[in-house]
Write an enzyme that holds these catalytic residues in place. Sequence first.
Site, PDB file in Angstrom:
ATOM      1  N   ASP A 238       0.877  -1.161   0.000  1.00  0.00           N
ATOM      2  CA  ASP A 238       0.000   0.000   0.000  1.00  0.00           C
ATOM      3  C   ASP A 238       0.924   1.224   0.000  1.00  0.00           C
ATOM      4  O   ASP A 238       2.118   1.114   0.309  1.00  0.00           O
ATOM      5  CB  ASP A 238      -0.960  -0.004   1.200  1.00  0.00           C
ATOM      6  CG  ASP A 238      -2.169   0.896   0.924  1.00  0.00           C
ATOM      7  OD1 ASP A 238      -2.081   1.758   0.022  1.00  0.00           O
ATOM      8  OD2 ASP A 238      -3.208   0.749   1.598  1.00  0.00           O
TER       9      ASP A 238
HETATM   10  C1  BGC Z   1      -5.042   3.235  -0.231  1.00  0.00           C
HETATM   11  C2  BGC Z   1      -5.031   2.229  -1.363  1.00  0.00           C
HETATM   12  C3  BGC Z   1      -4.807   2.924  -2.668  1.00  0.00           C
HETATM   13  C4  BGC Z   1      -3.507   3.671  -2.607  1.00  0.00           C
HETATM   14  C5  BGC Z   1      -3.139   4.398  -3.885  1.00  0.00           C
HETATM   15  C6  BGC Z   1      -3.851   4.163  -0.264  1.00  0.00           C
HETATM   16  O1  BGC Z   1      -4.086   5.277   0.534  1.00  0.00           O
HETATM   17  O2  BGC Z   1      -5.101   2.583   1.008  1.00  0.00           O
HETATM   18  O3  BGC Z   1      -6.251   1.523  -1.371  1.00  0.00           O
HETATM   19  O4  BGC Z   1      -4.843   2.006  -3.720  1.00  0.00           O
HETATM   20  O5  BGC Z   1      -3.574   4.626  -1.577  1.00  0.00           O
HETATM   21  O6  BGC Z   1      -3.936   5.490  -4.094  1.00  0.00           O
END
Ligand code: BGC
Length: 705
Positions: A238
Amino acid sequence: MIDHKIGNQRADELLQKLTLEEKIGMIHGAQLFQTAGVERLGIPPLKMSDGPMGVRQEFMPSSWKPIGHSDDFVTYLPCNSALASTWNRKIAYDIGSVLGEEARARGKDIILAPGVNIKRSPLCGRNFEYFSEDPYLTGELAAAYIQGVQLWDVAACVKHFAANNQETERLWVDVEVDEEALREIYFPAFYDAVKKGGVYTVMGAYNKVCGEHGCQSEFLLNEVLRKEWGFDGVVISDWGGVHDTEAAANSQLDIEMSVTDDFDDYFMARPLLEKIKSGEISEDTVDQKVKRILLLMFRLHMLEAEGCVSTVPRKSGAYNTPEHRQKALEAARESIVLLKNEKQRLPLKQEKQRRILLVGENAQQLHANGGGSAEIKALYEISPLMGLKSRLGGNAEIAYARGYCGSAENPQEQQETNWQEKSLENGGGSQGNTQENRSADLAEKRRMLREEAVRLAAEYETVIFVGGLDHTYDCEGNDRTDMVLPYEQDLLIQRLLEVRSDLIIVLLAGSPVQMRDWIDKADTVVWSWYAGMEGGNALADVLLGRVNPSGKLPESFYKTHTDCSAHAVGTFAEKKTVSYREGCEVGYRYLDKYQIEPEFCFGHGLSYTTFAYSDARLDDEKQRVVCTVENTGDYDGSEVVQVYVRREGAKLFQELKGFVKVFVKAGEKTEAAVVIDGMEKMRGEGVIYCVGSSSRDIRLMIKSC
Ligand code: BGC
């Protein structure tokens, strides 16, 4: 699909030619949504984008400033809770396919969806991105969705592995959960994504599970995902989920992504390069990651394999097509749940609808552009007000009264840079009615809006309230503190019911809300999720009876959040550690066992017609429960036949093990065949198959022999 053997061989050859620096470039973000390619060898970068409800807008390569061009508007799809509410695998597949095709057309290789975390508490701010409280329902629909996405030479990325069930301190919180609950509740949807969906990539979770961060966990990524499940695809962190160079390098994580622009300083960038050069970390760890990335590129037809005759050109995709809008409409229609229709006020008789009043901000509020990383730059979004107006046309007068107002005057306002830029500075928190701006001015404004709506309500033939939540509440990085309807809506609904006992209540939200203040007085309640760009049309179709509702709740609608086991037994929204003391007793599994009444139970959803069930039998050979479903009413309609398994001496009262949605014309019958998950293994275990229309409306029971 390219021959795996050839891909494997070619990947090994390429690996030999890559320098250490080039390999390191491939395993971390070189932009916010992109890794580095290796031009001299024809290896392209990997391009990624969020997210579940459509392909996200384009950002600058290294800042969270939207590029702001007009070519990144997309089809805005119903959220995953809405898809789950259809209980229809075909719909999940179709929506996945729209997403995949649009992602491909926007030049993406990986689409960061679907989110399959279990709805452990109704207060989790990202619940709208997730499917259900039930692992089987989640897994079945997610697998179909993934297959749809990957049809387009785009990888789905199932997220967030694992036990990412709260937003409060999401970057740090340590989840204490026993292995049984992980295996029975929190893992199965990921397992199904891998085994049934054939997902190409997995995103690790921010949180810790039993002391280890999800993105570098030995237990989750190595023991479970790779060794037990045999996952050979790519694991992505993540954004900002990696915390240590050595741990990440030695783990089964393949790509580190983050939200900051110091790409060379990421843990798996220069720090890793230096540690390999000094011999502290073996280069082999990087080779394994790069090899998996190359294999993914072969799977997506991003690389041509020499000597492979069957190499097919990569699909090119398309976005914003009329077909995609049609799919979004069909999904939205099937996702709407008729919660209550006591006096059969719905469907509205179209010819009698001359003067309608719509009350409530959600009648005209647009939701696409909110919620966190799931935000969508929608080509358009039909609000409930517009849907009803366009369906009824100029011969009906449709008035609108705001009735209440949120605390932000203009929540839709586009900000210069995205909130995500600062998302690592604050681990995520909770906000709810307690923190809501309750200034005297706001209270006065709401009082005036309420009085106006109540006054107008007496003057119209039909009054429809459209309220619920918005993305101030259903939002990444934020949990609610309770299930109370914000913005004094409870008061407004009660006042409206006093003058209009025939009030039609429509709630639109990503998670359930408390209804106990007025539910006994309300005859008609309709539930809609964030239902995508065609949501307003779909709602109008259901209200007017052009579509017979067939959605069923994919989660328990508690009377209040303290009835949920995460709050009653375990802990939720704690800062350092959360304890999943409730174990497997999540959602209806807990309510059923302890006979706690929900407002509306798991699997509930009414129709304009009625269905009779008969002749249940076991078809052992095909591992199915079969029964006859007869449409005994006046409308054609679809019914979701649900099979719950009860076992003698089991710790849980019942669990969903199969479902099928069948369409039956008025007055006709059909056979519903429900394939049962794991039926073979349950033989001789004193199993009772309970066939019903919801978890608490069991119509037939059969004992297995
Ligand atoms: C989220 C993810 C997301 C990523 C990219 C994170 O804050 O938890 O689900 O895909 O950002 O935007």
